[in-house]
Write an enzyme that holds these catalytic residues in place. Structure first.
Site, PDB file in Angstrom:
ATOM      1  N   GLU A 220       0.823  -1.207   0.000  1.00 23.37           N
ATOM      2  CA  GLU A 220       0.000   0.000   0.000  1.00 23.37           C
ATOM      3  C   GLU A 220       0.859   1.260   0.000  1.00 23.37           C
ATOM      4  OE1 GLU A 220      -3.049   0.096  -0.516  1.00 23.37           O
ATOM      5  OE2 GLU A 220      -3.945  -1.797   0.120  1.00 23.37           O
ATOM      6  N   GLU A 633     -11.736   0.426 -10.826  1.00 22.13           N
ATOM      7  CA  GLU A 633     -11.290  -0.571 -11.804  1.00 22.13           C
ATOM      8  C   GLU A 633     -12.082  -0.555 -13.110  1.00 22.13           C
ATOM      9  OE1 GLU A 633      -9.433  -1.320  -8.179  1.00 22.13           O
ATOM     10  OE2 GLU A 633     -11.580  -1.210  -8.532  1.00 22.13           O
ATOM     11  N   THR A 720      -0.630   0.539 -10.409  1.00 21.46           N
ATOM     12  CA  THR A 720      -1.936   0.013 -10.040  1.00 21.46           C
ATOM     13  C   THR A 720      -2.756   1.007  -9.244  1.00 21.46           C
ATOM     14  OG1 THR A 720      -3.013  -2.027  -9.271  1.00 21.46           O
ATOM     15  CG2 THR A 720      -1.355  -1.051  -7.829  1.00 21.46           C
TER      16      THR A 720
END
Length: 789
Positions: A220, A633, A720
């Site tokens: 993270e 996403e 990402t």
């Protein structure tokens, strides 16, 4: 003055013949049977044989080309065709003798309507459309400003905003994650005031925070904080390639802080006995340790490399890249199931643990980074990173073979899971998060443990546990966290869990914690996992197919293989499914997890609430999975697919999703909030604005509605967390690509030249014929069609 008349009718025929187009076949036959050629060729048996063979071969080519031969694009436009057609596609040209019976598949010349239906869009939008999308892009910018204003007002310096409570919350290590995650979005949007505010906070506070903070999660912290700093460095002019920020600190400030943070994060690699890093880092003393269950997530350890590679490139220090790439080099050596890997790996043994395979939580970004890291590094001469592309291609073949299914009754394409590995049963689920709570009361203290039994009605605890404890099972939708608080608390056992502030690391082991608390062994598998949805996959597939350029250009330049076409079609089918997960609900927002109606699975009465949706009976949404966390996403995939296909429907889908965010998640006092149930109206709100809403969701929507020249996909690769890094000096056909132009021609020429007749007689017309017919040969099948010497 009139032209003089011809002397005879014969002259008319002669003059017209000089300018009349003649087919290639007629040229050959006329040449063969005219005086000199005819006498020389028929005077010997060899000449007769060659002449007859050439005529026969040309006739076969014309007949087979004139007949309707199935080509991959035909199959793709109809859902990949039948099994028989796919078998033919993969076995095309196995032996040379088949050339005479069946020509290689050749894509037809498409009309304008056919191009549109096959996903190829040409031309620019008209002036009205451009103004419409500019206006919609401004709406997204206004949404970002509203979200930032709420965060700045109530939570500046905290990791996240709780917009309903109007306060901040540190759930990601206390490094001000929202500030760093949002910075490059503000740069792209040209919001100089936000850039100044965020940059000033980073310059004044972040180094001190890094030096004082305790445990953070390696994954993270890398994707959000390190990634955000590196992207801000580039977009702010650090590489001197571009400068989107006229305010804020100098780019070198971001770089120095990034190096300080990365040096501490490196301890996760250097402390581990294998190339697999530990999951957690103690920043203040640069030490690292594994999770309580001693395991690391496959996706987490393989989703660090873009960031570390880019840091090495701009800092000149190779240590970051060296440590990061050791992980992929190690993965290369491990056994896989058709390219697919389990979701857990041990940093102590370096081996996969368990058999569970999924592209959702703990598995997703492993596959995403295979192709993205290859794109980032492929221009490096002699870099030997082609194994990444090979691993990606093998994995996508495994996805298509093992995980792809269709729904009933409308055949939506989805990617499921294999909870028991390749030998186990198939699960028709696409997930973001799957979390439940096991609550035990011991001496007036409640211990709430995270588990994964959302679909179970009971947990098979030992009898001793049942006699000793009062236990409750309740599925909720929060990040992995342990709460311990008095039973008599006014919050109550079933109270608003988001207001409890005792978070632990995302990889803690609830089993061991429970055993310590209650003094017996719990023999139940308890998993805590937080991940992104499979809806990242359409964007990854599309990016892997064209390498970031448009589909039209890739086809024009003969760059797409049959497998690329297949993956691109799958990407578009999956994107359709992901969008329908939004449109099938009452709010127009997708649930965190969806199941699908198949021949083997169906639960009645669990639809999304939108009865007007065509797919209301295809998508199943269980009560425990109906929350929405403002995730990015799907809009990420819509952005990538629009850039690649230029199909305006992806923009329209994105606009519908944005409107639903505006209608149901916007908080008047500032910020946006997650929802508890997307199937009911009005939806119950949840008090949380994730950092990725500003860092990813709004960024991708803004880019989707904007000019495709801004952050182009063939020049940038997004990590990402949607932080873009530049691809330096990209050589798009180097580094092991299987799409080298000309290979098929040279192999064909070798075969023909060595066995039949001089290649010079055929080479020019082969190229011209291929150009006219829009033939797209692939290098990877060349060695099988003609068996070159």
């Amino acid at each position: 003055m009139s032209k003089s008349l011809p002397y005879s009718v014969k002259d008319v025929h002669y003059d017209n013949a000089k300018f009349r187009h003649r087919s290639f076949f007629k040229v050959i036959t006329q040449t063969l049977f005219t005086s000199d050629m005819k006498r020389e060729c028929v005077s010997c048996s060899t000449g007769k044989f060659l002449g007859l063979f050439m005529i026969f071969g040309l006739a076969c080519l014309m007949l087979t080309h004139a007949s309707k031969t199935p080509f991959v694009t035909d199959g793709l436009s109809k859902g990949l065709g039948t099994n028989e057609e796919q078998k033919v596609a993969t076995d095309v040209g196995v032996r040379f003798k088949k050339l005479l019976r069946r020509a290689p598949w050749l894509p037809p010349r498409l009309s304008g309507n056919e191009k549109a239906s096959s996903g190829i869009f040409t031309g620019k939008p008209n002036e009205h459309d451009e103004e419409k999308w500019k206006a919609r892009q401004r709406n997204v910018k206004e949404a970002f400003i509203h979200a930032w204003s709420g965060y700045k007002k109530f939570a500046m310096g905290y990791d996240e905003l709780l917009p309903l409570s109007m306060q901040g919350f540190d759930g990601l290590g206390g490094l001000g994650a929202t500030v760093v995650d949002s910075l490059d979005t503000a740069m792209i949007m040209g919001l100089e005031e936000v850039v100044s505010e965020a940059g000033s906070w980073i310059e004044s506070n972040l180094l001190e925070r890094i030096s004082q903070k305790g445990d953070v999660n390696l994954f993270e912290t890398t994707i959000r904080v390190l990634g955000g700093l590196l992207s801000a460095y580039h977009l702010g002019g650090g590489d001197q390639d571009m400068n989107l920020a006229n305010t804020g600190p100098k780019p070198t400030i971001y770089l120095e802080i990034a190096k300080n943070l990365a040096d501490r994060l490196l301890s996760a690699f250097t402390s581990s006995p294998t190339p697999i890093p530990y999951s957690d880092v103690l920043l203040k003393n640069s030490s690292a340790h594994p999770a309580h269950n001693l395991l690391s997530s496959t996706s987490e350890v393989s989703t660090l490399q873009l960031e570390f590679n880019y840091l090495s490139a701009i800092s000149g220090d190779p240590k970051y890249k060296t440590e990061g790439m050791k992980v992929f080099a190690h993965f290369k050596t491990l056994p896989k199931v058709e390219g697919l890997v389990p979701i857990y790996i041990s940093p102590h043994s370096g081996e996969f643990i368990g058999q569970e395979i999924r592209l959702g939580s703990r598995g997703d970004s492993y596959y995403e980074y295979l192709i993205k890291v290859w794109l980032q590094l492929r221009s490096i001469q002699d870099g030997n990173f082609t194994y990444l592309y090979d691993m990606y291609e093998e994995a996508m073949r495994g996805v298509r073979h093992l995980l792809v299914e269709k729904t009933i009754p409308n055949e939506l394409v989805f990617v499921g899971e294999l909870p028991g590995g390749s030998k186990g049963s198939f699960s028709p689920k696409m997930d973001h998060l799957d979390i439940c709570l096991l609550a035990c009361t011991v001496e007036n203290v409640v211990i709430i443990l995270v588990t994964s039994f959302c679909s179970s009605s009971k947990i098979n605890l030992p009898v001793a546990c049942l006699n000793k404890l009062n236990w409750y099972l309740r599925c909720i939708k929060v990040k992995p966290v342990l709460w311990i608080y008095p039973m008599g608390s006014t919050r109550g056992l079933l109270g608003p869990f988001h207001n409890l502030y005792l978070p632990v690391r995302s990889n803690f082991d609830p089993v061991s914690l429970a055993q310590k608390r209650v003094g017996f062994t719990i023999k139940t598998r308890l998993l805590a996992h937080s991940a992104k949805a499979v809806c990242f996959l359409p964007g990854t597939l599309a990016l892997g197919a064209t390498k970031g350029i448009t589909k039209e250009k890739a086809m024009k330049d003969n760059l797409l293989t049959i497998e690329d076409f297949t993956n691109l079609k799958l990407a578009e089918d999956l994107a359709k499914t992901c969008f329908e997960m939004y449109s099938v609900t009452s709010t127009g927002l997708a649930p965190e997890i969806a199941y699908f109606h198949t021949e083997d699975f169906y639960e009645d009465g669990l639809d999304g609430g939108n009865q007007s949706s065509e797919y209301v009976n295809d998508i199943i949404i269980k009560f425990n999975d109906r929350h929405n966390l403002l995730r990015p996403e799907t809009v990420e995939s819509l952005f990538v697919l629009y850039r690649i296909t230029q199909d305006p429907k992806y923009r329209e889908w994105g606009w519908q999703i944005f409107q639903s965010f505006e209608k149901y998640t916007k908080v008047d006092s500032g910020g946006y909030t997650s929802l508890n149930d997307v199937t009911s109206l009005p939806p119950q709100r949840r008090d949380k604005m994730e950092t990725f809403f500003l860092g990813e969701t709004l960024k991708y929507l803004y880019l989707l509605f904007g000019d495709s020249s801004v952050i182009p996909l063939d020049k940038f690769v997004f990590n990402t967390e949607a932080h873009p890094f530049p691809i330096k000096d990209a050589i798009y056909l180097e580094g092991g690509s299987n799409m080298m132009k000309g290979t098929i021609f040279s192999n064909f020429c070798k075969c023909v030249d060595s066995q039949l007749f001089p290649c010079s007689l055929m080479w020019s017309w082969i190229k011209e014929w291929i150009k006219q017919k829009q033939v797209y040969f692939q290098a990877h099948i060349s060695g099988r069609i003609y068996q070159p010497l």
